[in-house]
Each structure stands twice: as structure tokens, then as C-alpha cells.
Motif scaffolding. Structure first.
Motif, PDB file in Angstrom:
ATOM      1  N   GLY A 164       0.854  -1.197   0.000  1.00 28.64           N
ATOM      2  CA  GLY A 164       0.000   0.000   0.000  1.00 28.64           C
ATOM      3  C   GLY A 164       0.881   1.234   0.000  1.00 28.64           C
ATOM      4  N   ARG A 165       0.451   2.247  -0.764  1.00 26.88           N
ATOM      5  CA  ARG A 165       1.279   3.457  -0.876  1.00 26.88           C
ATOM      6  C   ARG A 165       0.418   4.718  -0.792  1.00 26.88           C
ATOM      7  N   SER A 166      -0.634   4.679   0.031  1.00 28.01           N
ATOM      8  CA  SER A 166      -1.466   5.881   0.179  1.00 28.01           C
ATOM      9  C   SER A 166      -0.712   6.912   1.008  1.00 28.01           C
ATOM     10  N   ASN A 167      -1.142   8.182   0.875  1.00 24.58           N
ATOM     11  CA  ASN A 167      -0.513   9.254   1.662  1.00 24.58           C
ATOM     12  C   ASN A 167      -0.800   9.114   3.143  1.00 24.58           C
ATOM     13  N   HIS A 188       2.469  -2.264  -4.273  1.00 23.71           N
ATOM     14  CA  HIS A 188       1.187  -1.613  -4.593  1.00 23.71           C
ATOM     15  C   HIS A 188       0.449  -2.465  -5.618  1.00 23.71           C
ATOM     16  N   SER A 189      -0.602  -1.900  -6.189  1.00 22.12           N
ATOM     17  CA  SER A 189      -1.468  -2.727  -7.029  1.00 22.12           C
ATOM     18  C   SER A 189      -0.804  -3.174  -8.333  1.00 22.12           C
ATOM     19  N   LYS A 190       0.285  -2.508  -8.719  1.00 20.93           N
ATOM     20  CA  LYS A 190       0.959  -2.901  -9.972  1.00 20.93           C
ATOM     21  C   LYS A 190       2.179  -3.796  -9.696  1.00 20.93           C
ATOM     22  N   MET A 264      -4.991   2.199  18.037  1.00 21.16           N
ATOM     23  CA  MET A 264      -3.782   3.028  18.072  1.00 21.16           C
ATOM     24  C   MET A 264      -3.909   4.262  17.189  1.00 21.16           C
ATOM     25  N   THR A 265      -4.689   4.147  16.113  1.00 16.02           N
ATOM     26  CA  THR A 265      -4.899   5.319  15.256  1.00 16.02           C
ATOM     27  C   THR A 265      -5.568   6.428  16.084  1.00 16.02           C
ATOM     28  N   ILE A 266      -6.570   6.034  16.859  1.00 22.79           N
ATOM     29  CA  ILE A 266      -7.273   7.035  17.677  1.00 22.79           C
ATOM     30  C   ILE A 266      -6.362   7.545  18.798  1.00 22.79           C
TER      31      ILE A 266
HETATM   32  P1  NDP Z   1      -6.106   3.375  -0.228  1.00 24.85           P
HETATM   33  O1  NDP Z   1      -7.218   2.790  -1.017  1.00 24.85           O
HETATM   34  O2  NDP Z   1      -5.903   4.840  -0.230  1.00 24.85           O
HETATM   35  O3  NDP Z   1      -4.735   2.695  -0.699  1.00 24.85           O
HETATM   36  C1  NDP Z   1      -4.661   1.318  -0.910  1.00 24.85           C
HETATM   37  C2  NDP Z   1      -3.274   0.970  -1.387  1.00 24.85           C
HETATM   38  O4  NDP Z   1      -3.225  -0.435  -1.568  1.00 24.85           O
HETATM   39  C3  NDP Z   1      -2.916   1.602  -2.725  1.00 24.85           C
HETATM   40  O5  NDP Z   1      -1.585   2.045  -2.689  1.00 24.85           O
HETATM   41  C4  NDP Z   1      -3.102   0.462  -3.723  1.00 24.85           C
HETATM   42  O6  NDP Z   1      -2.194   0.499  -4.813  1.00 24.85           O
HETATM   43  C5  NDP Z   1      -2.778  -0.742  -2.868  1.00 24.85           C
HETATM   44  N1  NDP Z   1      -3.461  -1.942  -3.344  1.00 24.85           N
HETATM   45  C6  NDP Z   1      -4.780  -2.086  -3.618  1.00 24.85           C
HETATM   46  N2  NDP Z   1      -5.038  -3.329  -4.039  1.00 24.85           N
HETATM   47  C7  NDP Z   1      -3.859  -3.985  -4.052  1.00 24.85           C
HETATM   48  C8  NDP Z   1      -3.470  -5.295  -4.407  1.00 24.85           C
HETATM   49  N3  NDP Z   1      -4.365  -6.209  -4.831  1.00 24.85           N
HETATM   50  N4  NDP Z   1      -2.175  -5.630  -4.307  1.00 24.85           N
HETATM   51  C9  NDP Z   1      -1.265  -4.739  -3.857  1.00 24.85           C
HETATM   52  N5  NDP Z   1      -1.567  -3.476  -3.502  1.00 24.85           N
HETATM   53  C10 NDP Z   1      -2.853  -3.103  -3.603  1.00 24.85           C
HETATM   54  O7  NDP Z   1      -6.312   2.824   1.249  1.00 24.85           O
HETATM   55  P2  NDP Z   1      -5.716   3.357   2.659  1.00 24.85           P
HETATM   56  O8  NDP Z   1      -4.259   3.363   2.634  1.00 24.85           O
HETATM   57  O9  NDP Z   1      -6.442   4.578   3.085  1.00 24.85           O
HETATM   58  O10 NDP Z   1      -6.243   2.185   3.626  1.00 24.85           O
HETATM   59  C11 NDP Z   1      -5.842   0.851   3.466  1.00 24.85           C
HETATM   60  C12 NDP Z   1      -6.628  -0.040   4.410  1.00 24.85           C
HETATM   61  O11 NDP Z   1      -6.375   0.362   5.742  1.00 24.85           O
HETATM   62  C13 NDP Z   1      -8.163   0.045   4.256  1.00 24.85           C
HETATM   63  O12 NDP Z   1      -8.695  -1.233   4.547  1.00 24.85           O
HETATM   64  C14 NDP Z   1      -8.573   1.028   5.321  1.00 24.85           C
HETATM   65  O13 NDP Z   1      -9.910   0.799   5.757  1.00 24.85           O
HETATM   66  C15 NDP Z   1      -7.597   0.669   6.392  1.00 24.85           C
HETATM   67  N6  NDP Z   1      -7.329   1.756   7.328  1.00 24.85           N
HETATM   68  C16 NDP Z   1      -7.377   1.418   8.638  1.00 24.85           C
HETATM   69  C17 NDP Z   1      -7.054   2.344   9.591  1.00 24.85           C
HETATM   70  C18 NDP Z   1      -7.056   1.913  10.996  1.00 24.85           C
HETATM   71  O14 NDP Z   1      -6.993   2.746  11.874  1.00 24.85           O
HETATM   72  N7  NDP Z   1      -7.076   0.602  11.259  1.00 24.85           N
HETATM   73  C19 NDP Z   1      -6.745   3.733   9.262  1.00 24.85           C
HETATM   74  C20 NDP Z   1      -6.637   3.963   7.825  1.00 24.85           C
HETATM   75  C21 NDP Z   1      -6.949   2.993   6.911  1.00 24.85           C
HETATM   76  P3  NDP Z   1      -2.181   1.683  -5.926  1.00 24.85           P
HETATM   77  O15 NDP Z   1      -1.509   2.829  -5.277  1.00 24.85           O
HETATM   78  O16 NDP Z   1      -1.399   1.101  -7.042  1.00 24.85           O
HETATM   79  O17 NDP Z   1      -3.620   1.952  -6.251  1.00 24.85           O
END
Ligand code: NDP
Length: 281
Positions: A164-167, A188-190, A264-266
Motif C-alpha cells: 500500500g502506498r497511500s498518503n 502496490h497494485s501494480k 492506536m490510530t485514535i
Molecule cells: P487506499 O485505497 O488509499 O490505498 C490502498 C493501497 O493499496 C494503494 O496504494 C493500492 O495500490 C494498494 N493496493 C490495492 N489493491 C492492491 C493489491 N491487490 N495488491 C497490492 N496493492 C494493492 O487505502 P488506505 O491506505 O487509506 O487504507 C488501506 C486499508 O487500511 C483500508 O482497509 C482502510 O480501511 C484501512 N485503514 C485502517 C485504519 C485503521 O486505523 N485501522 C486507518 C486507515 C486505513 P495503488 O496505489 O497502485 O492503487
């Protein structure tokens, strides 16, 4: 297999934050204030907002909830943020994501004052972090690092894989692990042959938003697995991005879902709000 109990670590942080809030009240004559803005009716967002409010009550932070209808003019949200930026009773502004389509997340993140950004999500704060000068660290990955610390899991020199590579999760997670001297791979997804890569991790952090994506085949024997994912399927059984049930007797330590990263997030949101409040006295 050690269960990495995020609730227990969060409880430890709750006590620390409570004490800091009491000290702040003595100094400032008022509690730290957190504004939480909920736009629309997303049921999961409602639960997150309610949990944040409850946690504020537990530690003594004053919470101010603002609800905006999903069909309200977008300017009503932007104006509210501008107003809260100037309100001296507010030390943190949190806009619950995701936003309904009409609202522009980038605009929101550019409007929130970086000094009132308890999520560490504004571009200024993200930039400071990448320059090694973190003002506010992103809550979820910071929470993960605190779980690792609490359980004395060594990070330096280990191979950490972040999926995962979200901000909000993946990128800052990779950064904090790198700052703790891990060698970090980001997938990540690719990514091709994902499981071959994840199976080389000493510490595997999965934050993809796909229920039960990674199982035993993608985990090295003895690895530490952090499951950030959070899903509410129709059957009501919360689950993560990892097949937890396959890891017993295989991984050395795993975070459960629920009760792992979520609390822990909270806890880190509360900590960051107090950090920001302390900047004002
Ligand atoms: P995003 O949707 O913003 O990012 C998901 C990332 O996962 C992207 O970088 C995506 O790649 C990658 N991804 C998606 N599918 C695949 C795959 N099949 N194989 C490999 N990589 C993949 O999500 P978030 O980062 O915001 O959140 C991720 C998870 O964490 C969610 O389930 C969310 O609910 C959970 N979460 C939980 C929190 C907590 O406190 N427990 C807090 C925040 C989030 P690409 O960039 O290429 O699209």
C-alpha cells in the motif's frame, strides 16, 4: 504467536495523554479542542467519528462535532475550516475521509492550517516529515511504530515490506520504518509477484483495503505481521487485509482485527492534538 494487542497499547497511551491534558489545562486554563467534521452519511465514517468523540471524552479533550450534508454547498465546508483555523479553542481540525464526490479532498488539505492538523495529512506536514523534520506524524503508521516499540520488536536492520502506498498509511509507514533503520520495500497494485516479495519480509505491514488479500503463502515463517485493513462485511464479522486464521503457528506476531491498529490510530490522534495544543502555550 504473539497477539499484538493494540487495545492494550492504546490504554497505555490513554493514561499518558490524560496526564498531558491535565497539565495543559493548568497552563492554558482550557482543555485542548478537537473539531471533527463529518460530511455526508457514510456509516463507517459515522462510527469512526463517534469513536473519536468518545476517546476525546476519555482523555479530557473537548470535541466539537460538525455535520455537513452531502448535498450542502461545498463552500460551507471550506468556510467552516477557515473559521476553525482562527478559533483559539480549536487545536486540531479533522475532516473525516472519504468525502462525498462533490467535495475536493485536495482543497480541504490545503485549507487546514498545518498547525491544526492532528492527522499529519496536510501537504506541508507531509513535506516536513519527508525532510526528516516531522511536526505531526500520520496517526495510523505512528500507531504501528508504537505497537512495535511496546512489544520490543527490533526494527533496525530488518527487511520491512509495506503493501500500500497511500498518503495516509503506506507512504508514511515506509518512511517511519526507514527512519527506524529498516530496509524497506513498498508494494502496490501494480507490483508483480506480490506474495514472493511479501514472503521475504521480517516485518510485513499490509494496508491495501482488500479483505484477506495476504495469507500464509505471502508470509515468511516467524515474520511480524501488521494488518492495517479494516472491513465490515455484510455478516458483521470485522476482518482485515490478512488471513489471520492462517498465521497461527506460522507468524511470530500479528495484530488482530479488530483490536490491533485501529485503537492506536485514535490514540495517536489524541496525542497529536495535545502536541498541537502545547505549541500554543
Ligand atoms: P487506499 O485505497 O488509499 O490505498 C490502498 C493501497 O493499496 C494503494 O496504494 C493500492 O495500490 C494498494 N493496493 C490495492 N489493491 C492492491 C493489491 N491487490 N495488491 C497490492 N496493492 C494493492 O487505502 P488506505 O491506505 O487509506 O487504507 C488501506 C486499508 O487500511 C483500508 O482497509 C482502510 O480501511 C484501512 N485503514 C485502517 C485504519 C485503521 O486505523 N485501522 C486507518 C486507515 C486505513 P495503488 O496505489 O497502485 O492503487
Amino acid at each position: 504467536m504473539t497477539l499484538l494487542d493494540g487495545k492494550k497499547v492504546a490504554e497505555h497511551w490513554r493514561e499518558l495523554t490524560k496526564k498531558r491534558v491535565q497539565a495543559f489545562v493548568k497552563k492554558a486554563g482550557k482543555p485542548p479542542g478537537l473539531a471533527v467534521i463529518l460530511v455526508g452519511e457514510d456509516p463507517a465514517s459515522k462510527v469512526y467519528v463517534r469513536n473519536k468523540k468518545l476517546e476525546c471524552e476519555q482523555v479530557g479533550i473537548r470535541s466539537f462535532q460538525h455535520n455537513i450534508e452531502s448535498f450542502a454547498p461545498v463552500e460551507s465546508l471550506y468556510d467552516l475550516i477557515r473559521k476553525l483555523n482562527l478559533d483559539s479553542n480549536i487545536h486540531g481540525i479533522l475532516v473525516q475521509l472519504p468525502l462525498p464526490d462533490a467535495f475536493d479532498k485536495n482543497k480541504v488539505l490545503s485549507l487546514i492550517s498545518p498547525f491544526k492538523d492532528p492527522d499529519g495529512m496536510t501537504y506541508e506536514n507531509l513535506g516536513y516529515s519527508w525532510a526528516g523534520q516531522s511536526r505531526v506524524k500520520s496517526c495510523t503508521p505512528q500507531g504501528v511504530m508504537e505497537i512495535l516499540k511496546y512489544y520490543k520488536i527490533p526494527v533496525a536492520g530488518k527487511h520491512a515490506v509495506v503493501v500500500g502506498r497511500s498518503n495516509i498509511v503506506g507512504k508514511p509507514m515506509a518512511l517511519y520504518l526507514m527512519e527506524a533503520d529498516a530496509t524497506v520495500t513498498v508494494c502496490h497494485s501494480k507490483t508483480k509477484n506480490l506474495e514472493e516479495i511479501t514472503a521475504t519480509a521480517d516485518i510485513l505491514v499490509v494496508a491495501v483495503g482488500q479483505p484477506k488479500l495476504i495469507g500464509k503463502a505471502g508470509v515468511k515463517k516467524g515474520a511480524v505481521v501488521i494488518d492495517v485493513g479494516m472491513h465490515r462485511p455484510a455478516d458483521g464479522n470485522l476482518c482485515g487485509d490478512v488471513k489471520f486464521e492462517e498465521l497461527e503457528g506460522w507468524a511470530s506476531a500479528v495484530t488482530p482485527v479488530p483490536g490491533g491498529v485501529g485503537p492506536m490510530t485514535i490514540a495517536m490522534l489524541m496525542k497529536n492534538t495535545v502536541d498541537l495544543a502545547e505549541l500554543t502555550v
